[in-house]
Design a protein around this motif. Sequence first.
Motif, PDB file in Angstrom:
ATOM      1  N   UNK A   1       0.827  -1.208   0.037  1.00 41.27           N
ATOM      2  CA  UNK A   1      -0.059  -0.092  -0.075  1.00 41.27           C
ATOM      3  C   UNK A   1       0.879   1.509   0.100  1.00 41.27           C
ATOM      4  N   UNK A   2       2.243   1.241   0.485  1.00 35.45           N
ATOM      5  CA  UNK A   2       2.663   2.923   1.085  1.00 35.45           C
ATOM      6  C   UNK A   2       3.578   2.522  -0.661  1.00 35.45           C
ATOM      7  N   UNK A   3       4.351   1.348  -1.505  1.00 33.64           N
ATOM      8  CA  UNK A   3       4.738   1.665  -2.191  1.00 33.64           C
ATOM      9  C   UNK A   3       3.449   2.331  -3.927  1.00 33.64           C
TER      10      UNK A   3
ATOM     11  N   UNK B   1      17.339  10.004  -1.062  1.00 38.11           N
ATOM     12  CA  UNK B   1      17.541   9.160  -0.554  1.00 38.11           C
ATOM     13  C   UNK B   1      17.574   8.699   0.557  1.00 38.11           C
ATOM     14  N   UNK B   2      16.616   7.546   0.562  1.00 40.74           N
ATOM     15  CA  UNK B   2      15.175   7.027   1.956  1.00 40.74           C
ATOM     16  C   UNK B   2      15.332   5.584   1.580  1.00 40.74           C
ATOM     17  N   UNK B   3      15.229   5.147   3.083  1.00 40.23           N
ATOM     18  CA  UNK B   3      15.479   3.653   3.337  1.00 40.23           C
ATOM     19  C   UNK B   3      13.624   3.442   3.362  1.00 40.23           C
ATOM     20  N   UNK B   4      13.394   2.979   2.358  1.00 42.36           N
ATOM     21  CA  UNK B   4      11.965   2.725   2.057  1.00 42.36           C
ATOM     22  C   UNK B   4      11.307   1.807   3.664  1.00 42.36           C
TER      23      UNK B   4
ATOM     24  N   UNK C   1       5.444   4.203   9.036  1.00 38.16           N
ATOM     25  CA  UNK C   1       4.532   4.007   8.841  1.00 38.16           C
ATOM     26  C   UNK C   1       2.896   3.402   8.587  1.00 38.16           C
ATOM     27  N   UNK C   2       1.964   3.942   8.995  1.00 36.12           N
ATOM     28  CA  UNK C   2       0.594   3.183  10.525  1.00 36.12           C
ATOM     29  C   UNK C   2      -0.308   3.993   9.101  1.00 36.12           C
TER      30      UNK C   2
END
Length: 788
Positions: free
Chosen positions: A491-493, A675-678, A685-686
């Motif tokens: 869902x986050x992707x 650049x983030x650590x996904x 993330x909630x």
Amino acid sequence: MKVSMKWLNEYVDLNQDYKQLEEAFNLKSQEVAGLYRLVDIEGLVIGHVLTCVKHPEADKLSVTTVDVGDEVLQIICGAPNVAAGQKVIVSKVGVTLPGDFKIKKAKIRGIESNGMICSLEELGVKEFDSEETGIYVLGDDAEVGKDPLAYLDLDDTVLDLDLTANRPDLLSMEGVGYDSACMLDLELHTRKHHYPKRKEENNFSVFTDTKDCKAYYAQIIDNVTIKPSPAWLKSRLLAAGVRPINNVVDISNYVMLEYGQPLHAFDYNRIESDQIIVRHAKAGETIQTLDNQKRDLLEYDLVITDGSKPIALAGVMGGYDTEVENDTTKILLESAYFDPTCIRKTSKRLDLKSEASSRFEKGVDPNKIVKAMDYATELFIELAGGEVVGDYSFFDNTQKEPTRIELGLEKLIGTTGHAFTIQEVESILKRLRFDFQRHGDNFEIDVPTRRQNMYGYQDIVEEIVRIYGYDKIPISIPVVPTSGYLTKKQRLRRTVREYFVNNAFNETITYSLVSEAEAIEFDKQSAPVVTIMNPLNKEKGTLRHSLLPSLLNILQYNKARKLDDIFLFELGRAYHENHEIELLSGLMTGIYSSTLWQGKKEVADFYLLKGILESLLAKLHLENHEIKKAENPLPSMHPGMTANLYINGIYIGFLGKLHPQKEMDLGIDKTFVFEFDFDQLAEQYNPNLVMQAIPKYPSVSRDLALVVDRDLPADKLIAEVKVAGKKTLKDVSIFDLYQGEKLDANKKSIALSLVLQNPDKTLESTEVDTVIERILKHLDKTLEAKIR
């Protein structure tokens, strides 16, 4: 694997029903790439040349009369070898040859011609006789008027199987015979081989210095005559896609196709010792192979030696020095078992792919090593006049016993969802020619060594189902109803992708392999890289630690093509020595938005990127985040325009401008990246938000302009406002920043917009004033902030 139907009929009685076999293979075994006639020509006949005289008007043409059984034809022929008394292949008027060449009645230099005397090349089978120089002359026993294709055994049909790697048993005619008999439930005919031996002692010895050769058999055959193979042998090789050469080479290839066991024949008199030693190559050794190429050997290459030097590359190619030639009279015949991995490495490194190496690579049947040698020896006696000298020399450490696999009826039914009966399972196992014992509902199955690809009960289940028929397994709905859903990360992707696309970014998917320098360029801490053994090139030999180098390469590529406004993002994986991580990376450069009429342009800068990313965090309801100036930015990043992102105190990644030197090296303009650590982002993330009721009472807004120290971070000011505002303060945001001559040089003015609200009643002005006063006092005490 190209399968001759005439050859296959020696194993199973197909009764010319080849379409049924084709359908069976497509449904139950391997895909059929084609079913075709070896020579697809109708109407050819055997003719007898009665007379042959020179054409009166052409020196290179001959006028012949040819008896074709039911009539005598006058045919003009241009072949230099045509002569009276020959038996020849005749194409009568109306026959169509390859290339859509239709034979017609014609006049050639004034003389009528009623057909064509053919060469094999004109029939599309030149390889049948490489020494042919004109028309093909048949033997004196050829019967006039009959089919010449039948006489030459070229009246065959070929089944072309597109094999998968898990069915090496089908790389032999016997294996195809087993599968055909099983699928069609027919009787299988197998061979046994016997031959006479010359009563004399065989003093030749074979040894191994490596575990990569588990078996080696050597048979001496004397008084061999090198000559062309008979027609039936050549036609079967052609059907299998193998070019006939001479009887010795052809017998070796024929037996390999019959049993899947490669063989090799050495000229015995050119071996400089009375022994064979199989070992790995030594450093610096070389060998000249049959293709007359000098090969440098590595220490993992497996070689056949005469005790001192290599005379063959085991399982790949023979050596030039021991090649069988036209004057060879004595051969040493080899049949062996070599380690598949060892053969594969050598074959791939030297780019020497052959029918033999492909079989060794997949694993040969240990029980065919001797059987193949016996059959080849039998053929050498029959077709080359050979005499066998004593028994073969050998060592053999292969496992010849079948593999025992247990399968219960309950497991079979549970796996397939079909209610098989004991009788059905027994019938299929018998058709597979698998020995078994049944104990109640459980089977102990002995899988023969010809099926090298079978290891567990799952393989037995697959065999039973395919022979039973996939089409007979009914479609069933799952007993327990299920509903599809996306995981939190999925869902986050989806949300992240939609957000960036809606904000004018283009998604990329880049290659995971980069150069070693690119792999570590954006590493925050030093980490080892993972390299691959056989890279496509030096620039694609290391697994990446960051997505940014690949994105910058795309930017550089587009800039070189005059595309200046680039906005990219990628969700992809980075690879470390012991783990993988998923990253969210992106870049922006050029004009983000503009209005043609008003001439306004919004150009990519640090604050635009920061705002886009903060909006993403707001969309994801990740409120407890901080963006702090990076104390020790990466060498490729601008030292004054790089920041780190933290969520709930956990480092997520960085954002900022590339270093000017980096931009100059790449030939690009001002470029901003992140650049983030996904994986970490997903942890914070909630997606399960708690809904709140719409307030019944109105909110009140107040603006404050506060003078604070120039170095005070704005987020710290907002945090203190929230502490003092307590539950009444619903929102606070910055709408202005001022630094100028009306303020001290070490001060700045930040304008805040505050939203106050009480869920239980309407706020009165005195209550609002009390809250504002409390906030101002708290700010004065903690930050020395003054109202402007």
